[in-house]
Design a protein around this motif. Structure first.
Motif, PDB file in Angstrom:
ATOM      1  N   MET A  87      83.207   9.266  67.643  1.00  0.00           N
ATOM      2  CA  MET A  87      84.002  10.562  66.853  1.00  0.00           C
ATOM      3  C   MET A  87      84.817  11.988  67.542  1.00  0.00           C
ATOM      4  O   MET A  87      83.922  12.173  68.625  1.00  0.00           O
ATOM      5  CB  MET A  87      82.927  11.376  66.129  1.00  0.00           C
ATOM      6  CG  MET A  87      82.575  10.377  65.195  1.00  0.00           C
ATOM      7  SD  MET A  87      80.612  11.104  64.179  1.00  0.00           S
ATOM      8  CE  MET A  87      81.718  11.885  62.825  1.00  0.00           C
ATOM      9  N   ASP A  88      84.827  12.381  66.929  1.00  0.00           N
ATOM     10  CA  ASP A  88      85.892  13.779  67.549  1.00  0.00           C
ATOM     11  C   ASP A  88      84.307  14.698  67.132  1.00  0.00           C
ATOM     12  O   ASP A  88      84.667  14.856  65.872  1.00  0.00           O
ATOM     13  CB  ASP A  88      87.257  14.235  66.690  1.00  0.00           C
ATOM     14  CG  ASP A  88      88.544  13.362  67.813  1.00  0.00           C
ATOM     15  OD1 ASP A  88      88.025  12.390  68.526  1.00  0.00           O
ATOM     16  OD2 ASP A  88      89.597  13.610  67.186  1.00  0.00           O
ATOM     17  N   ALA A  89      84.845  16.149  68.020  1.00  0.00           N
ATOM     18  CA  ALA A  89      83.104  17.233  67.886  1.00  0.00           C
ATOM     19  C   ALA A  89      84.269  18.568  67.014  1.00  0.00           C
ATOM     20  O   ALA A  89      83.778  19.246  66.666  1.00  0.00           O
ATOM     21  CB  ALA A  89      82.920  18.043  69.244  1.00  0.00           C
ATOM     22  N   ASP A  90      85.949  18.465  66.483  1.00  0.00           N
ATOM     23  CA  ASP A  90      86.087  19.150  65.984  1.00  0.00           C
ATOM     24  C   ASP A  90      85.750  19.346  64.646  1.00  0.00           C
ATOM     25  O   ASP A  90      87.006  20.190  63.873  1.00  0.00           O
ATOM     26  CB  ASP A  90      88.066  19.176  66.630  1.00  0.00           C
ATOM     27  CG  ASP A  90      88.689  17.887  65.888  1.00  0.00           C
ATOM     28  OD1 ASP A  90      87.701  17.341  65.473  1.00  0.00           O
ATOM     29  OD2 ASP A  90      89.548  17.769  66.627  1.00  0.00           O
ATOM     30  N   LEU A  91      85.147  18.360  63.913  1.00  0.00           N
ATOM     31  CA  LEU A  91      85.413  18.126  63.008  1.00  0.00           C
ATOM     32  C   LEU A  91      85.962  17.845  61.744  1.00  0.00           C
ATOM     33  O   LEU A  91      86.700  18.255  60.354  1.00  0.00           O
ATOM     34  CB  LEU A  91      84.549  20.133  62.144  1.00  0.00           C
ATOM     35  CG  LEU A  91      83.991  19.839  63.038  1.00  0.00           C
ATOM     36  CD1 LEU A  91      83.646  21.574  62.339  1.00  0.00           C
ATOM     37  CD2 LEU A  91      82.178  20.343  62.235  1.00  0.00           C
ATOM     38  N   SER A  92      87.169  17.092  62.370  1.00  0.00           N
ATOM     39  CA  SER A  92      88.102  17.187  61.798  1.00  0.00           C
ATOM     40  C   SER A  92      87.448  14.741  60.696  1.00  0.00           C
ATOM     41  O   SER A  92      87.567  14.468  60.398  1.00  0.00           O
ATOM     42  CB  SER A  92      89.623  16.171  62.532  1.00  0.00           C
ATOM     43  OG  SER A  92      89.903  17.841  62.646  1.00  0.00           O
ATOM     44  N   HIS A  93      86.547  15.006  61.918  1.00  0.00           N
ATOM     45  CA  HIS A  93      85.536  13.386  61.109  1.00  0.00           C
ATOM     46  C   HIS A  93      84.679  14.000  60.873  1.00  0.00           C
ATOM     47  O   HIS A  93      84.132  14.386  61.852  1.00  0.00           O
ATOM     48  CB  HIS A  93      85.532  11.992  62.345  1.00  0.00           C
ATOM     49  CG  HIS A  93      86.798  12.147  63.560  1.00  0.00           C
ATOM     50  ND1 HIS A  93      87.026  11.654  64.893  1.00  0.00           N
ATOM     51  CD2 HIS A  93      88.028  11.663  63.051  1.00  0.00           C
ATOM     52  CE1 HIS A  93      88.164  11.127  65.383  1.00  0.00           C
ATOM     53  NE2 HIS A  93      89.085  11.413  64.137  1.00  0.00           N
ATOM     54  N   GLU A 202      92.287  18.643  59.309  1.00  0.00           N
ATOM     55  CA  GLU A 202      92.758  19.362  60.705  1.00  0.00           C
ATOM     56  C   GLU A 202      91.569  20.396  60.825  1.00  0.00           C
ATOM     57  O   GLU A 202      90.767  20.906  60.212  1.00  0.00           O
ATOM     58  CB  GLU A 202      93.890  19.894  59.977  1.00  0.00           C
ATOM     59  CG  GLU A 202      94.461  21.100  61.302  1.00  0.00           C
ATOM     60  CD  GLU A 202      94.923  20.207  62.267  1.00  0.00           C
ATOM     61  OE1 GLU A 202      94.301  19.927  62.942  1.00  0.00           O
ATOM     62  OE2 GLU A 202      95.642  21.619  62.645  1.00  0.00           O
ATOM     63  N   ARG A 203      91.283  20.307  62.801  1.00  0.00           N
ATOM     64  CA  ARG A 203      90.503  20.809  63.175  1.00  0.00           C
ATOM     65  C   ARG A 203      90.859  22.703  62.286  1.00  0.00           C
ATOM     66  O   ARG A 203      91.679  23.170  61.706  1.00  0.00           O
ATOM     67  CB  ARG A 203      90.616  20.830  64.659  1.00  0.00           C
ATOM     68  CG  ARG A 203      91.953  21.625  65.009  1.00  0.00           C
ATOM     69  CD  ARG A 203      91.434  22.301  66.761  1.00  0.00           C
ATOM     70  NE  ARG A 203      91.745  20.736  67.374  1.00  0.00           N
ATOM     71  CZ  ARG A 203      90.186  21.267  68.263  1.00  0.00           C
ATOM     72  NH1 ARG A 203      88.984  21.689  68.270  1.00  0.00           N
ATOM     73  NH2 ARG A 203      90.406  20.033  69.333  1.00  0.00           N
ATOM     74  N   ARG A 204      89.790  23.488  62.293  1.00  0.00           N
ATOM     75  CA  ARG A 204      89.439  24.648  61.686  1.00  0.00           C
ATOM     76  C   ARG A 204      89.601  25.654  63.230  1.00  0.00           C
ATOM     77  O   ARG A 204      89.785  26.941  63.085  1.00  0.00           O
ATOM     78  CB  ARG A 204      88.748  25.336  60.907  1.00  0.00           C
ATOM     79  CG  ARG A 204      88.575  25.019  59.439  1.00  0.00           C
ATOM     80  CD  ARG A 204      87.911  25.184  59.130  1.00  0.00           C
ATOM     81  NE  ARG A 204      86.663  24.478  58.754  1.00  0.00           N
ATOM     82  CZ  ARG A 204      85.884  24.112  58.201  1.00  0.00           C
ATOM     83  NH1 ARG A 204      85.354  24.770  57.420  1.00  0.00           N
ATOM     84  NH2 ARG A 204      85.058  22.855  58.425  1.00  0.00           N
TER      85      ARG A 204
HETATM   86 MG   LIG Z   1      91.274  16.709  66.851  1.00  0.00          MG
END
Ligand SMILES: [Mg+2]
Ligand SMILES: Nc1nc2c(ncn2[C@@H]2O[C@H](COP(=O)(O)OP(=O)(O)OP(=O)(O)O)[C@@H](O)[C@H]2O)c(=O)[nH]1
Length: 238
Positions: A87-93, A202-204
Motif C-alpha cells: 500500500m502507498d502511505a499517502d491515503l490514496s489506497h 488522489e493524495r491530499r
Molecule cells: Mg500516491
C-alpha cells in the motif's frame, strides 16, 4: 503483513496508520528511504506504542522498486508470512478494501486493487492524469499481453509463497515500473492473478515522487519484458 514504502510522507503516516487500525490488526512494515522530513522518526514513535508496527530503514532514496525488493528479502528471511499486502502511505489506497482483497487471496495467488475493473474509480485526478494512467495501462496490455485492467496499481496483495519468485525472479526496475515487472513475473509463472475493484483517491498532502527518470523507465519496461519473454522462449531476435 502490510508493506508501506515511504519517502517524505510525515504528514500522512499517522493518519494512514490510524485508518489501517480502524479496519484490521495486520502487521505493518514501513520502508523508509531516509526521508529528510522525519517520516522515519514518526514511524518509530508509532512503533513504540504498537508492537505490530516496524520500520525498515534504508540509507538513501533509491526508488519504490528497490525499497520493495529489500522488504521482500527481509520477509523471506524472517519467514512465516502467509499473506503480504502492498500500500502507498499517502491515503490514496483506502484500508476499507483490505478485507475484499484478503478474501480474494483465498482464490488467487496475487490480487490487484484495480481502478479500472468496473469503469473508472478514481477521485480528484485531473483529466490529464487520468488519461495518462488509463492509456499507460492500455499500452502495457498491448505490449506485454497481460490481461489485467490495472497493471500499474500499487495496491496489491499476494500469498507468501510468491516471495522466493519475487526475490530471485530477476526483477530489475527500480521505480514504479517495478509494479509492472512484478506483475509480469508472477503472471508468467502461471499462478492465478485476480482483480478487486477499489476507489483510488488522489493524495491530499505531501508531494508526488514521479520523476522524468521514473517515467522513462515506465515507458521502456513493457517492451523489455516482451523481448525478454521472446528470448526466454528461444525465438531470438537478431
Ligand atoms: Mg500516491
Ligand atoms: N521507500 C521509498 N518509498 C517511495 C519512493 N518513491 C515513492 N515512495 C512511496 O511510494 C508510494 C507511492 O508514491 P507516490 O509519490 O504517492 O506515487 P504516485 O501515487 O504515483 O503519485 P501521487 O499521485 O502524486 O501520489 C508513497 O507511499 C511514497 O512515499 C522511494 O524512492 N523510496
Amino acid at each position: 503483513m502490510i508493506l508501506v514504502p515511504t519517502y517524505n510522507e510525515v504528514s500522512n503516516v499517522e493518519l494512514f496508520y490510524e485508518a489501517v487500525r480502524e479496519v484490521c490488526d495486520f502487521d505493518l512494515m514501513f520502508i523508509d528511504d531516509a526521508s529528510p522530513d522525519g517520516t522515519g522518526d514518526k514511524v518509530k514513535e508509532i512503533a513504540r506504542k504498537d508492537r505490530g508496527v516496524r520500520l525498515l530503514e534504508r540509507s538513501a532514496k533509491e526508488g519504490l522498486g528497490r525499497a520493495y525488493r529489500h522488504a521482500f528479502s527481509v520477509l523471506l528471511e524472517s519467514g512465516g508470512w502467509d499473506r503480504v499486502f502492498m500500500m502507498d502511505a499517502d491515503l490514496s489506497h483506502r484500508p476499507i478494501h483490505l478485507d475484499a482483497m484478503d478474501e480474494a487471496l483465498d482464490e488467487y495467488s496475487m490480487v490487484l486493487g484495480s481502478r479500472y475493473v468496473q469503469g473508472v474509480s478514481v477521485l480528484n485526478w485531473s483529466i490529464i492524469r487520468l488519461n495518462l494512467s488509463y492509456f499507460a495501462n492500455v499500452y502495457i496490455r498491448v505490449v506485454t499481453g497481460m490481461p489485467f485492467t490495472d497493471c500499474t496499481s500499487g495496491f496489491r496483495a499476494f500469498r507468501g509463497d510468491l516471495l522466493p519468485l519475487l526475490v530471485s525472479g530477476g526483477i530489475r526496475a527500480s521505480g514504479y515500473a517495478f509494479l509492472v515487472e512484478t506483475l509480469h513475473t508472477v503472471w508468467k509463472s502461471g499462478v492465478a492473478v485476480g482483480e478487486v475493484p477499489i476507489v483510488f483517491v488522489e493524495r491530499r498532502s505531501g508531494t508526488s515522487k514521479v520523476s522524468a527518470r521514473v517515467f522513462a523507465e515506465s515507458l521502456l519496461t513493457p517492451p523489455r519484458l516482451k523481448l525478454t519473454g521472446i528470448f526466454r522462449n528461444g525465438n531470438k531476435i537478431q
